[in-house]
Design a protein around this motif. Structure first.
Motif, PDB file in Angstrom:
ATOM      1  N   TYR A 169     -57.535-103.053 111.796  1.00 28.60           N
ATOM      2  CA  TYR A 169     -57.457-101.629 111.214  1.00 28.60           C
ATOM      3  C   TYR A 169     -55.943-101.134 111.774  1.00 28.60           C
ATOM      4  O   TYR A 169     -55.644-101.457 113.158  1.00 28.60           O
ATOM      5  CB  TYR A 169     -58.488-100.550 111.467  1.00 28.60           C
TER       6      TYR A 169
ATOM      7  N   PHE B 295     -65.253-102.057 118.470  1.00 28.18           N
ATOM      8  CA  PHE B 295     -63.904-102.164 118.514  1.00 28.18           C
ATOM      9  C   PHE B 295     -63.156-102.420 119.667  1.00 28.18           C
ATOM     10  O   PHE B 295     -63.735-102.393 120.741  1.00 28.18           O
ATOM     11  CB  PHE B 295     -63.392-100.585 117.963  1.00 28.18           C
TER      12      PHE B 295
ATOM     13  N   GLN C  26     -63.734 -90.602 117.240  1.00 32.09           N
ATOM     14  CA  GLN C  26     -62.526 -91.010 118.202  1.00 32.09           C
ATOM     15  C   GLN C  26     -62.552 -89.641 119.085  1.00 32.09           C
ATOM     16  O   GLN C  26     -62.037 -88.623 118.484  1.00 32.09           O
ATOM     17  CB  GLN C  26     -61.436 -91.102 117.390  1.00 32.09           C
TER      18      GLN C  26
ATOM     19  N   LEU D 240     -61.743 -95.895 118.818  1.00 30.19           N
ATOM     20  CA  LEU D 240     -62.689 -95.765 117.703  1.00 30.19           C
ATOM     21  C   LEU D 240     -64.051 -96.348 118.344  1.00 30.19           C
ATOM     22  O   LEU D 240     -64.095 -97.234 119.119  1.00 30.19           O
ATOM     23  CB  LEU D 240     -62.287 -96.614 116.679  1.00 30.19           C
TER      24      LEU D 240
ATOM     25  N   TRP E 167     -67.973 -97.001 116.543  1.00 30.12           N
ATOM     26  CA  TRP E 167     -69.008 -96.809 115.598  1.00 30.12           C
ATOM     27  C   TRP E 167     -70.079 -95.931 116.246  1.00 30.12           C
ATOM     28  O   TRP E 167     -70.556 -96.049 117.213  1.00 30.12           O
ATOM     29  CB  TRP E 167     -69.293 -98.232 115.096  1.00 30.12           C
TER      30      TRP E 167
ATOM     31  N   TYR F  75     -65.540 -89.535 111.874  1.00 30.40           N
ATOM     32  CA  TYR F  75     -65.046 -89.994 110.607  1.00 30.40           C
ATOM     33  C   TYR F  75     -66.306 -90.659 109.705  1.00 30.40           C
ATOM     34  O   TYR F  75     -67.004 -91.262 110.170  1.00 30.40           O
ATOM     35  CB  TYR F  75     -64.055 -91.267 110.734  1.00 30.40           C
TER      36      TYR F  75
ATOM     37  N   PHE G 148     -65.067-101.462 107.069  1.00 32.16           N
ATOM     38  CA  PHE G 148     -64.799-100.141 106.607  1.00 32.16           C
ATOM     39  C   PHE G 148     -63.662-100.169 105.954  1.00 32.16           C
ATOM     40  O   PHE G 148     -62.511-100.077 106.283  1.00 32.16           O
ATOM     41  CB  PHE G 148     -64.724 -99.309 107.727  1.00 32.16           C
TER      42      PHE G 148
ATOM     43  N   TRP H  35     -62.033 -94.658 104.603  1.00 36.68           N
ATOM     44  CA  TRP H  35     -62.386 -93.801 105.548  1.00 36.68           C
ATOM     45  C   TRP H  35     -61.928 -92.440 105.096  1.00 36.68           C
ATOM     46  O   TRP H  35     -61.113 -92.140 104.250  1.00 36.68           O
ATOM     47  CB  TRP H  35     -61.276 -94.079 106.716  1.00 36.68           C
ATOM     48  N   GLY H  36     -62.734 -91.480 105.555  1.00 38.60           N
ATOM     49  CA  GLY H  36     -62.417 -90.018 105.261  1.00 38.60           C
ATOM     50  C   GLY H  36     -61.114 -89.606 106.134  1.00 38.60           C
ATOM     51  O   GLY H  36     -60.840 -90.262 107.175  1.00 38.60           O
ATOM     52  N   GLN H  37     -60.896 -88.360 106.297  1.00 41.79           N
ATOM     53  CA  GLN H  37     -59.834 -87.728 106.743  1.00 41.79           C
ATOM     54  C   GLN H  37     -60.369 -87.104 108.285  1.00 41.79           C
ATOM     55  O   GLN H  37     -59.551 -87.063 109.365  1.00 41.79           O
ATOM     56  CB  GLN H  37     -59.180 -86.501 106.307  1.00 41.79           C
TER      57      GLN H  37
END
Lengths: 107, 118
Positions: free
Chosen positions: A36, A98, B39, B45, B47, B95, B106, B109-111
């Protein structure tokens, strides 16, 4: 849990440079590895999935390789819009995890 | 256009609760697994949780297991995250993210929505 370690944590490069980022998993993830890109204040964007498949709309200067525990993201010719933080993520076993990120900065 | 729009972020005291929502549009919502990721300020990041397309299967990171509940309403094309017993370390941008079909990644993604526990 599978731990993901990226190297380097940051790098400085110039426009036109070839850039390589490495991601190592604590155990095999087969080819279940995604990359990403995230720019400041923005959501992450999927670049590559299953190690080497380019997501639709992503420029071909991005490429991925690897399998098992060692993976690489390569940007063949760095462009101004590529300055960002890059994350790898394994989708082999839950919990998805990640890497810590690699910040690509302008030299 | 495929879009995810989160809402519900706020300031909350430790021990408090909050419910996040994520409104989806532009795709057949019920077909896809959905996720929450977060985040923390200046950090990477993480999950947080995932849910299957039909809502039957749910998954959680150890850091939130027993405190957060993921759910979805496919009739409203909306994903939720109920956050209970909030801690300072839950402070983050949250997110929602759509899983692609096949090998998981993924792809949308949303903002993001900010949750501050203080």
């Amino acid at each position: 849990d599978i731990q993901m370690t990226q190297s380097p944590s940051s790098l400085s490069a110039s426009v036109g440079d070839r850039v390589t980022i490495t991601c190592r998993a604590s155990q095999s993830t087969s080819r279940h590895l995604n990359w990403y890109q995230q720019k400041p204040g923005k959501a992450p964007k999927l670049l590559i999935y299953v190690a080497s498949t380019l997501q639709s709309g992503v420029p071909s200067r991005f490429s991925g390789s690897g399998s098992g525990t060692d993976f690489t993201l390569t940007i063949s010719s760095l462009q101004p819009e590529d300055f960002a933080t890059y994350y790898c993520q394994q989708s082999y076993s839950l919990p998805w995890t990640f890497g810590q990120g690699t910040k690509v900065e302008i030299k | 256009e495929v879009q995810l729009l989160e809402s519900g972020g706020d300031f909350v005291q430790p021990g408090g609760s909050l419910r996040l929502s994520c409104a989806a549009s532009g795709f057949t919502f019920s077909t896809y697994a959905m996720n929450w990721a977060r985040q923390a300020p200046g950090k990477g990041l993480e999950w947080v949780s995932g849910i299957s397309g039909n809502g039957v299967s749910t998954y959680y990171a150890d850091s939130v297991k027993g405190r957060f509940i993921i759910s979805r309403d496919n009739s409203k094309n909306t994903l939720y995250l109920q956050m209970n017993s909030l801690r300072a370390e839950d402070t983050a941008v949250y997110y929602c993210a759509k899983s692609r079909l096949g090998p998981d990644a993924f792809d949308i993604w949303g903002q993001g929505t900010m949750v501050t526990v203080s």
